[in-house]
Design a protein around this motif. Structure first.
Motif, PDB file in Angstrom:
ATOM      1  N   GLU A 195       0.805  -1.228   0.000  1.00 47.18           N
ATOM      2  CA  GLU A 195       0.000   0.000   0.000  1.00 47.18           C
ATOM      3  C   GLU A 195       0.835   1.273   0.000  1.00 47.18           C
ATOM      4  OE1 GLU A 195      -2.226  -0.632   3.520  1.00 47.18           O
ATOM      5  OE2 GLU A 195      -3.572  -2.119   2.622  1.00 47.18           O
ATOM      6  N   THR A 196       2.158   1.171   0.223  1.00 49.98           N
ATOM      7  CA  THR A 196       2.993   2.373   0.338  1.00 49.98           C
ATOM      8  C   THR A 196       4.236   2.264  -0.535  1.00 49.98           C
ATOM      9  OG1 THR A 196       4.187   1.441   2.242  1.00 49.98           O
ATOM     10  CG2 THR A 196       2.257   2.811   2.716  1.00 49.98           C
ATOM     11  N   THR A 197       4.799   3.410  -0.861  1.00 49.53           N
ATOM     12  CA  THR A 197       6.068   3.470  -1.585  1.00 49.53           C
ATOM     13  C   THR A 197       7.201   3.693  -0.579  1.00 49.53           C
ATOM     14  OG1 THR A 197       5.980   5.871  -1.819  1.00 49.53           O
ATOM     15  CG2 THR A 197       4.867   4.547  -3.528  1.00 49.53           C
ATOM     16  N   PRO A 198       8.464   3.464  -0.982  1.00 51.16           N
ATOM     17  CA  PRO A 198       9.581   3.776  -0.074  1.00 51.16           C
ATOM     18  C   PRO A 198       9.554   5.222   0.416  1.00 51.16           C
ATOM     19  CG  PRO A 198      10.357   2.422  -1.887  1.00 51.16           C
ATOM     20  CD  PRO A 198       8.925   2.779  -2.203  1.00 51.16           C
ATOM     21  N   GLU A 199       9.109   6.120  -0.446  1.00 44.00           N
ATOM     22  CA  GLU A 199       9.053   7.534  -0.057  1.00 44.00           C
ATOM     23  C   GLU A 199       7.999   7.769   1.027  1.00 44.00           C
ATOM     24  OE1 GLU A 199      11.021   6.931  -3.730  1.00 44.00           O
ATOM     25  OE2 GLU A 199       8.926   6.434  -3.223  1.00 44.00           O
ATOM     26  N   THR A 200       6.819   7.182   0.857  1.00 48.69           N
ATOM     27  CA  THR A 200       5.792   7.376   1.881  1.00 48.69           C
ATOM     28  C   THR A 200       6.143   6.637   3.166  1.00 48.69           C
ATOM     29  OG1 THR A 200       4.481   5.538   0.957  1.00 48.69           O
ATOM     30  CG2 THR A 200       3.943   7.768   0.208  1.00 48.69           C
ATOM     31  N   GLN A 201       6.868   5.533   3.060  1.00 48.84           N
ATOM     32  CA  GLN A 201       7.329   4.841   4.267  1.00 48.84           C
ATOM     33  C   GLN A 201       8.307   5.720   5.048  1.00 48.84           C
ATOM     34  OE1 GLN A 201       8.867   0.991   3.045  1.00 48.84           O
ATOM     35  NE2 GLN A 201       7.027   0.572   1.853  1.00 48.84           N
ATOM     36  N   ALA A 202       9.216   6.362   4.337  1.00 52.19           N
ATOM     37  CA  ALA A 202      10.179   7.256   5.000  1.00 52.19           C
ATOM     38  C   ALA A 202       9.462   8.450   5.619  1.00 52.19           C
ATOM     39  CB  ALA A 202      11.231   7.722   3.995  1.00 52.19           C
ATOM     40  N   GLU A 203       8.467   8.973   4.919  1.00 48.54           N
ATOM     41  CA  GLU A 203       7.712  10.102   5.460  1.00 48.54           C
ATOM     42  C   GLU A 203       6.942   9.688   6.701  1.00 48.54           C
ATOM     43  OE1 GLU A 203       4.824  12.969   6.349  1.00 48.54           O
ATOM     44  OE2 GLU A 203       4.268  10.998   5.577  1.00 48.54           O
ATOM     45  N   ALA A 204       6.371   8.476   6.678  1.00 46.35           N
ATOM     46  CA  ALA A 204       5.652   7.971   7.845  1.00 46.35           C
ATOM     47  C   ALA A 204       6.600   7.820   9.028  1.00 46.35           C
ATOM     48  CB  ALA A 204       4.983   6.640   7.512  1.00 46.35           C
ATOM     49  N   ALA A 205       7.786   7.281   8.779  1.00 45.89           N
ATOM     50  CA  ALA A 205       8.761   7.099   9.866  1.00 45.89           C
ATOM     51  C   ALA A 205       9.156   8.429  10.489  1.00 45.89           C
ATOM     52  CB  ALA A 205       9.995   6.370   9.340  1.00 45.89           C
ATOM     53  N   SER A 206       9.153   9.499   9.697  1.00 41.93           N
ATOM     54  CA  SER A 206       9.542  10.818  10.221  1.00 41.93           C
ATOM     55  C   SER A 206       8.536  11.353  11.225  1.00 41.93           C
ATOM     56  CB  SER A 206       9.701  11.817   9.062  1.00 41.93           C
ATOM     57  OG  SER A 206       8.430  12.181   8.522  1.00 41.93           O
ATOM     58  N   ARG A 207       7.307  10.804  11.226  1.00 39.36           N
ATOM     59  CA  ARG A 207       6.287  11.248  12.185  1.00 39.36           C
ATOM     60  C   ARG A 207       6.374  10.498  13.512  1.00 39.36           C
ATOM     61  NH1 ARG A 207       0.994  10.464   8.391  1.00 39.36           N
ATOM     62  NH2 ARG A 207       1.873  11.252   6.421  1.00 39.36           N
TER      63      ARG A 207
END
Length: 254
Positions: A195-207
């Motif tokens: 459901e996610t891309t590497p970019e959205t995974q990294a953005e999620a981790a930043s939260r």
């Protein structure tokens, strides 16, 4: 508490949605701590592969948790082969993300059926097998703590199972059965990767205050704690397993 980390020796556990992700990791954890584990799922091939990975103390019972007859077969089969349950992890569920206005009645029925109705009737079906002193853990979600666009249907179903855990805790306390829920945050599961891309995974981790996405093993450790004698005085609670996502602001965002 038992010694050497073997908290589930001579215990029998049932895990729905146990062929991958959080369910499979929890099965691995409970088996490592001495349990016999029954896993369920719709895909027999994936169940067979999971049992091959888990080893001789794992059993698979194929079935659809949204199907009343399959749930009845599950209850009968567990009763005939094992006689009781000490731990139940009601894990099967699905994500659903779409604008509120786009939700159809068909999608509503599908997601409510998977995420709430199946949980309700799974517990109802296996409850006669749960021993006094047993533990039920229901998989909810951190989403119930935060409003977010596009999650109305999903969040409502997870709020429902969170509430169900508390009300069951009250109803089953006289029988010595504890009921709690867990609310995972962003968790690296096969579904999450799809459901996610590497970019959205990294953005999620930043939260996340701990600056990483959670793992299925993180969730498994929380389930094992709540199901064990270490949590014998804990019932009717929801345990956030989210790295601080819900309650802590990451220092990078301050």
């Amino acid at each position: 508490m038992t010694h050497n980390g073997i908290r589930f020796e001579n215990k029998i556990a049932l895990i729905t949605g146990g062929s991958s992700g959080m369910g499979l990791a929890t099965a691995q954890r409970l088996i490592a701590e001495g349990a016999e584990v029954i896993i369920t799922g719709r895909d027999k091939g994936r169940l067979d592969a999971a049992v091959a990975e888990l080893g001789e103390r794992a059993t698979a019972i194929a079935g659809d948790v949204t199907d009343a007859e399959d749930l009845a077969v599950l209850g009968r089969t567990v009763g005939e082969r094992f006689g009781r349950l000490d731990v139940v992890f009601v894990n099967a569920g699905v994500g659903a993300f779409q604008p509120f206005a786009a939700v159809t009645t068909e999608e509503f029925d599908r997601i409510v059926g998977l995420n709430f109705k199946s949980v309700f009737f799974t517990v109802q079906q296996v409850l006669p097998l749960v021993s006094a002193g047993g533990a039920i853990v229901i998989n909810a979600s951190f989403a119930t703590y935060r409003g977010a666009p596009g999650t109305a249907l999903y969040t409502a179903t997870k709020a429902a199972v969170d509430s169900l855990a508390r009300t069951l805790a009250a109803e089953l306390a006289p029988k010595g059965i504890r009921v709690n829920s867990i609310s995972p945050g962003y968790t690296d599961t096969p579904a999450f990767r799809v459901e996610t891309t590497p970019e959205t995974q990294a953005e999620a981790a930043s939260r996340v205050a701990l600056a990483r996405i959670g793992t299925s093993d993180d969730v498994a450790a929380a389930v094992a704690f709540l199901a064990s004698a270490d949590a014998s005085y804990i019932t009717g609670q929801d345990l956030l397993v989210d790295g601080g996502l819900t309650t802590v602001i990451p220092s990078a965002m301050v």
